[in-house]
Design a protein around this motif. Sequence first.
Motif, short mmCIF file in Angstrom:
data_model
loop_
_atom_site.label_atom_id
_atom_site.label_comp_id
_atom_site.label_asym_id
_atom_site.label_seq_id
_atom_site.Cartn_x
_atom_site.Cartn_y
_atom_site.Cartn_z
N GLY A 128 -92.56 -6.76 4.14
CA GLY A 128 -92.69 -7.87 3.21
C GLY A 128 -92.71 -7.42 1.76
N ILE A 129 -93.42 -6.33 1.49
CA ILE A 129 -93.44 -5.79 0.13
C ILE A 129 -92.06 -5.29 -0.25
N GLY A 130 -91.37 -4.69 0.73
CA GLY A 130 -90.01 -4.23 0.48
C GLY A 130 -89.09 -5.36 0.06
N LEU A 131 -89.30 -6.55 0.64
CA LEU A 131 -88.51 -7.71 0.27
C LEU A 131 -88.64 -8.01 -1.22
N LEU A 132 -89.86 -7.91 -1.74
CA LEU A 132 -90.11 -8.17 -3.16
C LEU A 132 -89.48 -7.08 -4.03
N VAL A 133 -89.58 -5.83 -3.59
CA VAL A 133 -88.99 -4.73 -4.35
C VAL A 133 -87.47 -4.89 -4.41
N ALA B 207 -87.55 -0.26 3.41
CA ALA B 207 -86.17 -0.29 2.93
C ALA B 207 -85.41 -1.49 3.51
N GLY B 208 -85.69 -1.83 4.78
CA GLY B 208 -85.02 -2.99 5.39
C GLY B 208 -85.34 -4.27 4.64
N GLY B 209 -86.62 -4.48 4.34
CA GLY B 209 -87.01 -5.65 3.56
C GLY B 209 -86.41 -5.62 2.18
N SER B 210 -86.37 -4.43 1.60
CA SER B 210 -85.83 -4.27 0.25
C SER B 210 -84.34 -4.61 0.20
N MET B 211 -83.60 -4.21 1.23
CA MET B 211 -82.16 -4.50 1.25
C MET B 211 -81.89 -5.99 1.34
N VAL B 212 -82.67 -6.70 2.16
CA VAL B 212 -82.51 -8.16 2.25
C VAL B 212 -82.83 -8.81 0.91
N GLY B 213 -83.93 -8.41 0.30
CA GLY B 213 -84.30 -8.96 -1.00
C GLY B 213 -83.26 -8.69 -2.07
N GLY B 214 -82.64 -7.49 -2.00
CA GLY B 214 -81.64 -7.13 -2.99
C GLY B 214 -80.42 -8.03 -2.93
N VAL B 215 -79.97 -8.35 -1.73
CA VAL B 215 -78.79 -9.21 -1.57
C VAL B 215 -79.08 -10.63 -2.06
N LEU B 216 -80.24 -11.18 -1.67
CA LEU B 216 -80.59 -12.54 -2.06
C LEU B 216 -80.77 -12.68 -3.57
N ALA B 217 -81.50 -11.76 -4.17
CA ALA B 217 -81.78 -11.84 -5.60
C ALA B 217 -80.54 -11.57 -6.43
N GLY B 218 -79.63 -10.75 -5.91
CA GLY B 218 -78.41 -10.47 -6.65
C GLY B 218 -77.60 -11.73 -6.91
N ARG B 219 -77.62 -12.66 -5.96
CA ARG B 219 -76.91 -13.93 -6.14
C ARG B 219 -77.63 -14.84 -7.13
#
Length: 267
Positions: free
Chosen positions: A8-13, A222-234
């Motif tokens: 979950g924290i990774g998602l925010l990062v 890292a898994g959460g971080s990768m999901v967050g990265g894709v969503l926030a990039g848009r």
Amino acid sequence: MSLLGAAGIGLLVGAVVGALGAGGGIIAVPVLTYLLGQSEHAATNGSLVIVALTAAVALPGKARRDQVRWRDGLVFGAMTTLGAVPGRLINERLDAETLFLAFSALLLTVAATMIGSSFRDLCGGGSAGAGPCSPGETRGTPRRSPVLVAGAAAVTGLLTGLFGVGGGFAVVPVLVVAMGFGIRQATGTSLLVMIIASGVSILIGIARESFVLDWSLVLLFAGGSMVGGVLAGRLSQRVPSAVLSATFGVLVGIVGMITLVRTAAGV
């Protein structure tokens, strides 16, 4: 904290990296240390893996929007190796307190620089008649000294090897302030540089047998971080460039102050 909490924290990062093209490592290192119980040196190792994977996932979206200057990014990234080796060697020799005090000072300096640059986010440096920079537009590229670019890249590599932060927090200011990039192209190109700089530092650590970390925790993060990265990039495409730059500076400043206070207090 549980492994699920790490994801979950990774998602925010990842949201920070995807939106700003930087900042993931500066959050990941304190989080891995203070919330997830990793040692300072293990946190810097884990952060490199997290940032490299998150940047790799976020990069294609930026590239599709023509916000990655591939040639500049590859050259800059390759030159970071000039500083990565000594940075890694210094990291292995510094005690945890000294490492984090230096880390805090660096973050506060970067924060001040980026907040200041956000007030000058007009094309031509705010000259008369100049309008706001459009997404992906540069400020008007100055004549760049090869020595300056090589020096900036070497310093980025040094910081990456030393602090395990991927280098994006240093790359974005350099690309914007010293090399004339618009903030969106700087954040996009910084992802490419982060992948190269992080990868080199990881390989050096492995070669020296000093790259030890909790792989299950780091990969979930890292898994959460990768999901967050894709969503926030848009989502970041709807935010004005000046807001992105100011947000990046404020974020770095907050993390720098927290890290400084906790390190000085011995917490």
